[in-house]
Design a protein around this motif. Sequence first.
Motif, mmCIF file in Angstrom:
data_model
loop_
_atom_site.group_PDB
_atom_site.id
_atom_site.type_symbol
_atom_site.label_atom_id
_atom_site.label_comp_id
_atom_site.label_asym_id
_atom_site.label_seq_id
_atom_site.Cartn_x
_atom_site.Cartn_y
_atom_site.Cartn_z
ATOM 1 N N VAL A 91 27.701 50.575 45.582
ATOM 2 C CA VAL A 91 29.026 50.078 45.735
ATOM 3 C C VAL A 91 29.290 50.212 47.186
ATOM 4 N N THR A 92 29.355 49.120 47.880
ATOM 5 C CA THR A 92 29.601 49.090 49.270
ATOM 6 C C THR A 92 30.965 48.527 49.724
ATOM 7 N N GLU A 93 31.510 48.901 50.650
ATOM 8 C CA GLU A 93 32.868 48.761 51.047
ATOM 9 C C GLU A 93 32.861 47.746 52.296
ATOM 10 N N GLN A 94 33.846 46.872 52.722
ATOM 11 C CA GLN A 94 33.930 46.213 53.756
ATOM 12 C C GLN A 94 35.457 45.935 53.900
ATOM 13 N N GLN A 95 35.693 45.812 55.323
ATOM 14 C CA GLN A 95 37.078 45.397 55.656
ATOM 15 C C GLN A 95 37.439 44.078 55.657
ATOM 16 N N VAL A 96 38.394 43.574 55.216
ATOM 17 C CA VAL A 96 39.035 42.070 54.967
ATOM 18 C C VAL A 96 40.213 41.977 56.031
ATOM 19 N N PRO A 97 40.356 40.910 56.512
ATOM 20 C CA PRO A 97 41.700 40.552 57.415
ATOM 21 C C PRO A 97 42.986 40.909 56.913
ATOM 22 N N HIS A 98 43.256 40.423 55.554
ATOM 23 C CA HIS A 98 44.256 40.455 55.035
ATOM 24 C C HIS A 98 44.658 41.772 54.219
ATOM 25 N N SER A 99 44.198 42.864 54.348
ATOM 26 C CA SER A 99 44.505 44.011 53.620
ATOM 27 C C SER A 99 44.167 45.100 54.266
ATOM 28 N N SER A 100 44.965 46.312 54.217
ATOM 29 C CA SER A 100 44.562 47.552 54.683
ATOM 30 C C SER A 100 43.771 48.347 53.840
ATOM 31 N N ALA A 101 43.421 47.863 52.799
ATOM 32 C CA ALA A 101 42.482 48.406 51.676
ATOM 33 C C ALA A 101 41.073 47.661 51.894
ATOM 34 N N LEU A 102 40.133 48.555 51.645
ATOM 35 C CA LEU A 102 38.759 47.947 51.911
ATOM 36 C C LEU A 102 38.462 47.503 50.705
ATOM 37 N N HIS A 103 37.677 46.360 50.659
ATOM 38 C CA HIS A 103 36.991 45.815 49.462
ATOM 39 C C HIS A 103 35.754 46.363 49.179
ATOM 40 N N ALA A 104 35.327 46.639 48.087
ATOM 41 C CA ALA A 104 34.171 47.057 47.315
ATOM 42 C C ALA A 104 33.602 45.930 46.550
ATOM 43 N N ARG A 105 32.263 45.884 46.632
ATOM 44 C CA ARG A 105 31.324 45.096 45.766
ATOM 45 C C ARG A 105 29.934 46.040 45.248
ATOM 46 N N LEU A 106 29.687 45.570 44.052
ATOM 47 C CA LEU A 106 28.865 46.511 43.295
ATOM 48 C C LEU A 106 27.422 45.579 43.411
ATOM 49 N N ASP A 107 26.457 46.075 44.076
ATOM 50 C CA ASP A 107 25.184 45.197 44.375
ATOM 51 C C ASP A 107 25.614 43.880 44.757
ATOM 52 N N GLY A 108 26.528 43.702 45.495
ATOM 53 C CA GLY A 108 26.813 42.412 46.121
ATOM 54 C C GLY A 108 27.512 41.489 45.243
ATOM 55 N N LEU B 284 34.018 60.701 52.226
ATOM 56 C CA LEU B 284 34.123 59.379 51.827
ATOM 57 C C LEU B 284 35.029 59.182 50.385
ATOM 58 N N LEU B 285 36.068 58.626 50.313
ATOM 59 C CA LEU B 285 36.746 58.386 49.065
ATOM 60 C C LEU B 285 36.792 57.010 48.591
ATOM 61 N N VAL B 286 36.277 56.458 47.411
ATOM 62 C CA VAL B 286 36.477 55.219 47.165
ATOM 63 C C VAL B 286 37.238 55.074 45.618
ATOM 64 N N PRO B 287 38.366 54.628 45.933
ATOM 65 C CA PRO B 287 39.216 54.633 44.836
ATOM 66 C C PRO B 287 38.943 53.329 43.900
ATOM 67 N N PRO B 288 39.648 53.376 42.794
ATOM 68 C CA PRO B 288 39.643 52.222 41.840
ATOM 69 C C PRO B 288 40.163 51.132 42.536
ATOM 70 N N THR B 289 41.324 50.800 42.942
ATOM 71 C CA THR B 289 42.061 49.699 43.363
ATOM 72 C C THR B 289 41.169 49.056 44.376
ATOM 73 N N ALA B 290 40.353 49.577 45.266
ATOM 74 C CA ALA B 290 39.658 49.180 46.434
ATOM 75 C C ALA B 290 38.551 48.385 45.677
ATOM 76 N N GLN B 291 37.904 49.077 44.669
ATOM 77 C CA GLN B 291 37.069 48.188 44.016
ATOM 78 C C GLN B 291 37.304 47.108 43.029
ATOM 79 N N ASN B 292 38.479 46.962 42.604
ATOM 80 C CA ASN B 292 39.030 46.078 41.724
ATOM 81 C C ASN B 292 39.618 44.934 42.353
ATOM 82 N N GLN B 293 39.955 45.053 43.769
ATOM 83 C CA GLN B 293 40.890 44.102 44.583
ATOM 84 C C GLN B 293 40.201 42.698 44.471
#
Length: 459
Positions: free
Chosen positions: A255-272, A394-403
């Motif tokens: 589960v990797t996180e990256q910043q996106v321009p439109h959100s102050s929450a990171l976006h997470a992906r599972l194996d891409g 490191l804290l990875v919350p559910p909503t960042a994963q679900n976004q």
Amino acid sequence: MTEPAARSRVLRIPAITRIEGEASLRLRIIDGTVVEAGLKIYEPPRFFEAFLRGRAHTEPPDITSRVCGICPVAYQLSACRAVEDACGAVVDGQLAALRRLLYCGEWIESQTLHMYLLHAPDFLGHPDLIAMARTHPQHVERGLRLKQTGNAVLEALGGRAIHPVNVRLGGFHRTPARSELRSLAERLRVALDDAWETVRWVAAFDFPHDECDADLLALAEPDIYAIESGVPTVLPADRTLPPRSFPLRHFSEHVTEQQVPHSSALHARLDGRRHLTGPLARYAISGHLLSPSARQAAREAGLGDPPLAVSDTGTAVRHDVCTNPYRSILVRAVEVVYAVEEALRIIGAYEPPARPYVEVPPRAGVGHGATEAPRGLLYHRYCLSDDGLITDALLVPPTAQNQGAIEEDLRVLVQNALDRGVSSDADLARLCERAVRNHDPCISCSAHFLDVDIDTGVE
């Protein structure tokens, strides 16, 4: 011959209502095709990971509980598990049971809050709970009773309902006497009737058709429905592939996180890939481990028999899995039945432990902890020095994963609506807000980090 100019349209919802926190939505449509759907989480970053650095290893449970007032126990127990893992401490027996009881209280109150106060008005055609109370007072009263019972569990175990103060590394500052839990059991028995009525009530709702095309991620335990512990388990969107698990210590590799321009929450992906965590994922992966009564509730709710998470032979198996986000409210209702039953089971078997906590002496190491918050899998990782100071967090919350899954769900939803001839901004906005509420995002939890690049203009 000059090609005609593309017709461009932007749909904006400046503030989405009936969710926890602040978010807006922007969709861009070109020639009738939705080319962009952005859930803009614009709350300021919380910087919890940054100000955990340099703190003592005993402090994360109290500090991180302030991330959220709705699911503080998820943060407390994820933090405890991660630090205890780093220090080699094991919490078991009645102390572990009390932690599960505390978490049941949070599931009851948080799932009920979402179902009754935030989500049900969508199904009944009301703009909010106040309007719903005028025509459905008995349902609102039932919801408030259920939530108050969940709060009572938090108060009995945690000292107070919001940001509990009795949780500590290794257990609790104080454990209850059996007599203190007996009165709680009486309230839970009444709540069990209310939970069953909730299942029957939401089962009668009209559910639009929708499918979330994403891998499902949840914790799993071998013999019990995972709440406060477990191994990350993935059910691929391609149901011909078998479920797979990976060690919690490898979470950040998958589960990797990256910043996106439109959100102050990171976006997470599972194996891409996009993935979804939360009630639909939990039920798909571990629904067969619910209690017999909760499985019956699932059948009455129209969810059918839970799919087994693994085949007997370990080969690939096709799962009949519910991935309709509108029906997530059904799973939440079933989980409340289970949480009430589980709380009663734990209280019935309770014997006060000899000590309220086990010692957790500091040592250098890296620890990992994860629990199932009502909204989904919550992961914590801490690096400790020899003297127990936190050097990294490191804290990875559910909503960042679900976004990412939410945004794709919105894109498909609006595209289908446009294809059906729904075109007004007001109608599309109502569809979008309702779709976001299906996932019960916790915005404050998700906005926890931000990288800032400052360009001074000087070469």
